[in-house]
Design an enzyme around this catalytic site. Structure first.
Site, PDB file in Angstrom:
ATOM      1  N   TRP A   8       2.389   1.679  -3.412  1.00  0.00           N
ATOM      2  CA  TRP A   8       1.321   2.022  -4.355  1.00  0.00           C
ATOM      3  C   TRP A   8       1.019   3.516  -4.305  1.00  0.00           C
ATOM      4  O   TRP A   8       0.784   4.143  -5.336  1.00  0.00           O
ATOM      5  CB  TRP A   8       0.086   1.196  -3.998  1.00  0.00           C
ATOM      6  CG  TRP A   8      -1.120   1.415  -4.847  1.00  0.00           C
ATOM      7  CD1 TRP A   8      -1.326   0.974  -6.122  1.00  0.00           C
ATOM      8  CD2 TRP A   8      -2.318   2.111  -4.471  1.00  0.00           C
ATOM      9  NE1 TRP A   8      -2.583   1.346  -6.559  1.00  0.00           N
ATOM     10  CE2 TRP A   8      -3.203   2.049  -5.565  1.00  0.00           C
ATOM     11  CE3 TRP A   8      -2.723   2.770  -3.304  1.00  0.00           C
ATOM     12  CZ2 TRP A   8      -4.465   2.620  -5.528  1.00  0.00           C
ATOM     13  CZ3 TRP A   8      -3.980   3.348  -3.266  1.00  0.00           C
ATOM     14  CH2 TRP A   8      -4.839   3.266  -4.377  1.00  0.00           C
ATOM     15  N   HIS A   9       1.056   4.085  -3.112  1.00  0.00           N
ATOM     16  CA  HIS A   9       0.797   5.514  -2.978  1.00  0.00           C
ATOM     17  C   HIS A   9       1.954   6.361  -3.479  1.00  0.00           C
ATOM     18  O   HIS A   9       1.737   7.457  -4.005  1.00  0.00           O
ATOM     19  CB  HIS A   9       0.512   5.867  -1.515  1.00  0.00           C
ATOM     20  CG  HIS A   9      -0.878   5.536  -1.083  1.00  0.00           C
ATOM     21  ND1 HIS A   9      -1.239   4.297  -0.632  1.00  0.00           N
ATOM     22  CD2 HIS A   9      -2.003   6.295  -1.051  1.00  0.00           C
ATOM     23  CE1 HIS A   9      -2.528   4.298  -0.331  1.00  0.00           C
ATOM     24  NE2 HIS A   9      -3.019   5.491  -0.577  1.00  0.00           N
ATOM     25  N   GLY A  10       3.171   5.913  -3.301  1.00  0.00           N
ATOM     26  CA  GLY A  10       4.324   6.679  -3.736  1.00  0.00           C
ATOM     27  C   GLY A  10       5.505   6.474  -2.816  1.00  0.00           C
ATOM     28  O   GLY A  10       5.446   5.679  -1.872  1.00  0.00           O
ATOM     29  N   SER A  15       0.822  -1.209   0.000  1.00  0.00           N
ATOM     30  CA  SER A  15       0.000   0.000   0.000  1.00  0.00           C
ATOM     31  C   SER A  15       0.854   1.256   0.000  1.00  0.00           C
ATOM     32  O   SER A  15       0.560   2.227  -0.701  1.00  0.00           O
ATOM     33  CB  SER A  15      -0.921  -0.013   1.224  1.00  0.00           C
ATOM     34  OG  SER A  15      -1.742   1.123   1.227  1.00  0.00           O
TER      35      SER A  15
END
Length: 531
Positions: free
Chosen positions: A372-374, A369
């Site tokens: 995935w966000h950065g 996660s």
């Protein structure tokens, strides 16, 4: 410069809002009437083409993302090719697809973070994040369709969504370019999209009179009122954020003038800043949901009283967030479709066959996660903190909550409200604390802000987590077993039970790792939600 750019620059001078933010709001609102035409078109193929055309217009005509659409096509076509050629190669195919999608997304995250992209500008990583969910779930669906093992080894979710064949390219691209969910999601299952475009999503459902509709426009329940409600609510949330977003911004928390305030003022400010920050996410997800409902994809059958349900694409439950009694309820209600993806296509998939997910699966899920966000340090701080707060919430629910219930766990005791009120207070205070780095992003500024409020949530999270490691949980379980001895002589059906352990296990007080959250029983929920 496009004519649209001139128009939005003019609006920016009037409203003081960055032009790409105005474009995003315009796109959300425009998608609602345009989505209505999906079901008016005569064939599934025409619906696929319509979605591709509108999405192309949004990416290039409104946001000028010409390179961005190339990235979308690259991710999509390579995924399609891998699913075709590696379909019978076991888990090699879905893992290859997932690895490629994450590396591609990470590369663009790096470009955004280190090559001076304006944080207020709209670039392609938001759309790519949605694509990672859609395309990786599609790859696992194809893998499940080629499964040669026992059907009993597949979950009901896997059986329901498996694809026994690779679809044609037009259908696949229609799925990729479904425009109401293009920019911020939600993600969807491939089979749901196919059922939507051939109208079988509405076929065979009984209406309030018990009649079953035909596969036609007549079979789609009226959705105007629900669409309008979502549209108005989304605009209202954005209006709140526009009015209060700068006045109550997390970024003041690393300023010297904030640091000298008394703790109670800083604490209250963080609560207000967190509440206001959430309205931006609420607005985006309500408007996106309005587009999905307008298209018809939001239809999710009928309730027990015969009313149509429009929550298939729902991504947020505001009431359950703002009044959450514990982290489980809160995280179950936040970015719901992304949580489903993490649960079904990361958490469960990294768990060895035949074993229950545990702490390792949880940490892999949180790490996924975060990536995935950065790559901003703030994301990592938030998700690591979220992992521990989830674990602590489960510890409290397992070891403390039963003391506020009757010994047989059937009734709430009169003072259970004390547990609920304190639970809501500490849950929201923890949420507003751990999302602070998520908004600020920078490591040192995040640390400065957290230190200004004395790391208050980290203190109680690690204090409780540390206490659980000393054996306190085991002693509390022994007390609960003694307390349950009164009720252990009979089960619900009146048959004698073998032991207190069996009785408590039946009432879900024993067994399972500390970080289990949802169905399947040991499922984590991860705080996410980039818009």
């Amino acid at each position: 410069m496009h004519l649209s750019d001139v128009f939005f620059q003019y609006l920016t001078t009037l409203a003081g809002i960055p032009p790409d933010h105005l474009k995003m709001l315009f796109t959300f609102v425009l998608a609602v009437p345009l989505a209505r035409f999906y079901t008016m078109l005569p064939t599934p193929a025409s619906r696929h083409i319509y979605g591709i055309v509108v999405s192309t217009f949004i990416l290039t005509g409104i946001f000028s993302l010409y390179k961005g659409i190339v990235h979308v096509l690259a991710s999509s076509l390579i995924t399609y090719g891998l699913s075709w050629f590696l379909r019978n190669q076991g888990k090699v195919m879905p893992y290859s697809v997932f690895s490629f999608l994450m590396l591609h997304l990470t590369w663009n995250h790096i470009n955004r973070q280190f090559w001076g992209v304006d944080p207020d500008s709209m670039e392609i990583t938001g759309t790519q994040m949605v694509l990672v969910m859609k395309l990786s779930s599609y790859a696992w669906n194809v893998y499940d369709g080629a499964w040669e093992g026992s059907q009993q080894e597949q979950s009901e979710h896997q059986k329901r969504n498996k694809l026994e064949f690779v679809p044609d390219l037009l259908t696949f691209l229609g799925f990729v370019f479904y425009f109401p969910g293009l920019m911020v999601g939600p993600s969807m299952e491939f089979k749901d999209y196919v059922k939507f475009t051939d109208l079988s999503l509405f076929e065979g459902e009984a209406d309030s009179n018990g009649k079953r509709a035909r596969k036609s426009l007549d079979s789609i329940p009226n959705r105007k009122r629900t669409t309008l409600y979502r549209l108005i609510a989304g605009i209202a949330f954005f209006a709140v954020y526009g009015a209060l977003g700068k006045k109550f911004a997390y970024h003041w928390t690393f300023d010297d003038s904030f640091a000298v305030l008394p703790f109670w003022k800083k604490f209250l400010y963080v609560q207000l800043a967190g509440t206001v920050a959430r309205t931006k996410f609420y607005g985006a997800w309500f408007l996106s949901d309005a587009g999905c409902i307008s298209s018809g994809l939001g239809f999710n059958g009928y309730s027990k009283d015969g009313k149509p349900l429009w929550n298939r694409c729902q991504n947020i439950d505001v009431r359950n967030i703002e009044l959450a009694p514990n982290m489980k309820v809160l995280l179950d209600s936040w970015n719901m479709n992304t949580n489903k993806w993490l649960r079904n296509y990361v958490y469960v998939r990294v768990t060895p066959q035949g074993k229950k997910p545990g702490f390792a699966s949880t940490m892999i899920t949180f790490a996924t996660s975060a990536m995935w966000h950065g790559l901003y340090p703030g994301y990592m701080i938030t998700f690591l903190s979220g992992g521990f707060s989830t674990a602590v919430g489960q510890i409290l629910r397992r070891n403390i909550r039963p003391f506020f219930l009757s010994p047989d766990l059937k009734r709430e005791l009169p003072y259970k409200i004390v547990y609920d009120v304190l639970g809501t207070f500490f849950t929201l205070a923890t949420l507003n604390y751990i999302v602070l780095p998520f908004i600020i992003l920078n490591f040192w500024e995040s640390v400065t802000s957290l230190s200004a409020i004395y790391f208050y949530a980290h203190v109680w999270i690690f204090l409780l987590f540390g206490l659980s490691m000393t054996g306190v949980g085991g002693r509390l379980q022994k007390i609960l077993k003694k307390r349950a001895a009164v009720a252990v002589s009979k089960k619900e059906d009146g048959e004698p039970t073998d032991s207190v352990d069996e009785y408590l296990k039946g009432n879900k007080l024993t067994g399972g790792p500390l970080v289990g959250m949802n169905s399947p029983p040991d499922t984590p929920k991860v705080l996410k939600g980039r818009v």
